[in-house]
Design a protein around this motif. Structure first.
Motif, mmCIF file in Angstrom:
data_model
loop_
_atom_site.group_PDB
_atom_site.id
_atom_site.type_symbol
_atom_site.label_atom_id
_atom_site.label_comp_id
_atom_site.label_asym_id
_atom_site.label_seq_id
_atom_site.Cartn_x
_atom_site.Cartn_y
_atom_site.Cartn_z
ATOM 1 N N ALA A 1 -5.358 2.484 -0.123
ATOM 2 C CA ALA A 1 -4.985 3.072 1.172
ATOM 3 C C ALA A 1 -3.476 3.183 1.359
ATOM 4 O O ALA A 1 -2.979 4.256 1.740
ATOM 5 N N PRO A 2 -2.693 2.106 1.090
ATOM 6 C CA PRO A 2 -1.248 2.272 1.285
ATOM 7 C C PRO A 2 -0.638 3.330 0.376
ATOM 8 O O PRO A 2 0.195 4.126 0.816
ATOM 9 N N GLY B 1 1.786 8.395 0.025
ATOM 10 C CA GLY B 1 1.869 9.646 -0.730
ATOM 11 C C GLY B 1 1.695 10.865 0.157
ATOM 12 O O GLY B 1 2.447 11.846 0.043
ATOM 13 N N VAL B 2 0.718 10.825 1.053
ATOM 14 C CA VAL B 2 0.485 11.956 1.957
ATOM 15 C C VAL B 2 1.702 12.181 2.863
ATOM 16 O O VAL B 2 2.151 13.318 3.053
ATOM 17 N N ILE B 3 2.243 11.090 3.404
ATOM 18 C CA ILE B 3 3.410 11.205 4.295
ATOM 19 C C ILE B 3 4.608 11.768 3.540
ATOM 20 O O ILE B 3 5.272 12.705 4.000
ATOM 21 N N SER B 4 4.890 11.198 2.354
ATOM 22 C CA SER B 4 6.070 11.664 1.621
ATOM 23 C C SER B 4 5.876 13.081 1.086
ATOM 24 O O SER B 4 6.839 13.857 1.020
ATOM 25 N N ARG C 1 1.078 -7.962 0.766
ATOM 26 C CA ARG C 1 2.278 -8.788 0.906
ATOM 27 C C ARG C 1 2.991 -8.920 -0.444
ATOM 28 O O ARG C 1 4.213 -8.857 -0.509
ATOM 29 N N GLY C 2 2.235 -9.083 -1.513
ATOM 30 C CA GLY C 2 2.816 -9.213 -2.847
ATOM 31 C C GLY C 2 3.429 -7.938 -3.391
ATOM 32 O O GLY C 2 4.233 -7.981 -4.316
ATOM 33 N N HIS C 3 3.037 -6.781 -2.833
ATOM 34 C CA HIS C 3 3.526 -5.495 -3.337
ATOM 35 C C HIS C 3 4.352 -4.721 -2.317
ATOM 36 O O HIS C 3 4.659 -3.550 -2.549
ATOM 37 N N ARG C 4 4.724 -5.341 -1.208
ATOM 38 C CA ARG C 4 5.383 -4.581 -0.144
ATOM 39 C C ARG C 4 6.691 -3.943 -0.604
ATOM 40 O O ARG C 4 6.983 -2.800 -0.232
ATOM 41 N N ALA D 1 -0.128 9.571 -4.003
ATOM 42 C CA ALA D 1 -1.479 9.770 -3.496
ATOM 43 C C ALA D 1 -2.495 9.745 -4.641
ATOM 44 O O ALA D 1 -3.598 9.214 -4.491
ATOM 45 N N GLY D 2 -2.119 10.273 -5.795
ATOM 46 C CA GLY D 2 -2.999 10.229 -6.969
ATOM 47 C C GLY D 2 -3.262 8.809 -7.431
ATOM 48 O O GLY D 2 -4.386 8.469 -7.817
ATOM 49 N N ALA D 3 -2.228 7.965 -7.365
ATOM 50 C CA ALA D 3 -2.420 6.553 -7.725
ATOM 51 C C ALA D 3 -3.398 5.887 -6.766
ATOM 52 O O ALA D 3 -4.274 5.118 -7.183
ATOM 53 N N GLY D 4 -3.274 6.193 -5.477
ATOM 54 C CA GLY D 4 -4.214 5.647 -4.499
ATOM 55 C C GLY D 4 -5.638 6.118 -4.745
ATOM 56 O O GLY D 4 -6.589 5.330 -4.691
#
Length: 194
Positions: free
Chosen positions: A20-21, A26-29, A96-99, A125-128
């Motif tokens: 999701a993140p 990705g969509v926003i950027s 938290r570990g990847h922020r 977005a593709g990674a997500g």
């Protein structure tokens, strides 16, 4: 974790935690990137981004697939003193570990828009999407085995997000109704198996 029990996190939830993140960043950027003409122009940027989206989703979905299959197939029964981590805790630990990595990825995707509009965002977005596909494949393995697979929390690494890394010696298995996440790592709907 008393009497030799281990803290266990759902494998599919760990895999799915970043979906999701990465998708929304990705969509926003990509949306912001389309507003910038860039060096290549919007049309080429979007076409390159679409190709990057498909390639990244496929690579992320397939990477370490054989290792996941082997670990799921060899999962040992969880002990009665093992502690099953809630889905929300697993997701929070991953994020938290990847922020900082997520913030760097967002900055990189936005910065790349000045060269190739939208492409960096579509790659994210593709990674997500690839992580969501990988979690769904794990869910199919869980349904086929009629059990859920878990990994020891202390084997997940510093970012709490490597459920098939070298330090992982094996998975644990529970019944299909254990925990608060359905096969594939999604939330259970109304306490009913999905």
């Amino acid at each position: 974790m008393t009497r030799g029990g281990q803290g266990l996190a759902r494998v599919a939830v760990v895999v799915r935690a970043g979906a999701a993140p990465l998708w929304w960043l990705g969509v926003i950027s990509a949306g912001v990137g389309v507003l910038v003409p860039g060096i290549t122009g919007r049309r080429i940027g979007v076409m390159a981004g679409a190709a990057l989206f498909l390639i990244t989703a496929a690579v992320v979905a397939l990477v370490r697939h054989k290792r996941y299959v082997a670990l799921v197939g060899g999962a040992a029964r969880a002990g009665k003193h093992d502690v099953l981590q809630d889905r929300a805790v697993t997701v929070r630990n991953w994020r938290r570990g990847h922020r900082w990595w997520l913030l760097l990825a967002l900055a990189g995707a936005l910065g790349s828009a000045f060269a190739v509009p939208a492409a960096g965002g579509m790659l994210l977005a593709g990674a997500g999407a690839g992580l969501r596909l990988k979690a769904a494949r794990i869910g199919r393995l869980e349904r086929a085995a009629e059990s859920l697979v878990w990994v020891r929390v202390d084997w997940l690494g510093r970012g709490a997000g490597v459920p098939a890394g070298k330090q992982v010696k094996g998975y644990r298995a529970t019944g299909i109704a254990a925990g608060d996440a359905a096969p594939g790592g999604a939330r259970r709907r109304g306490g009913v198996l999905v």
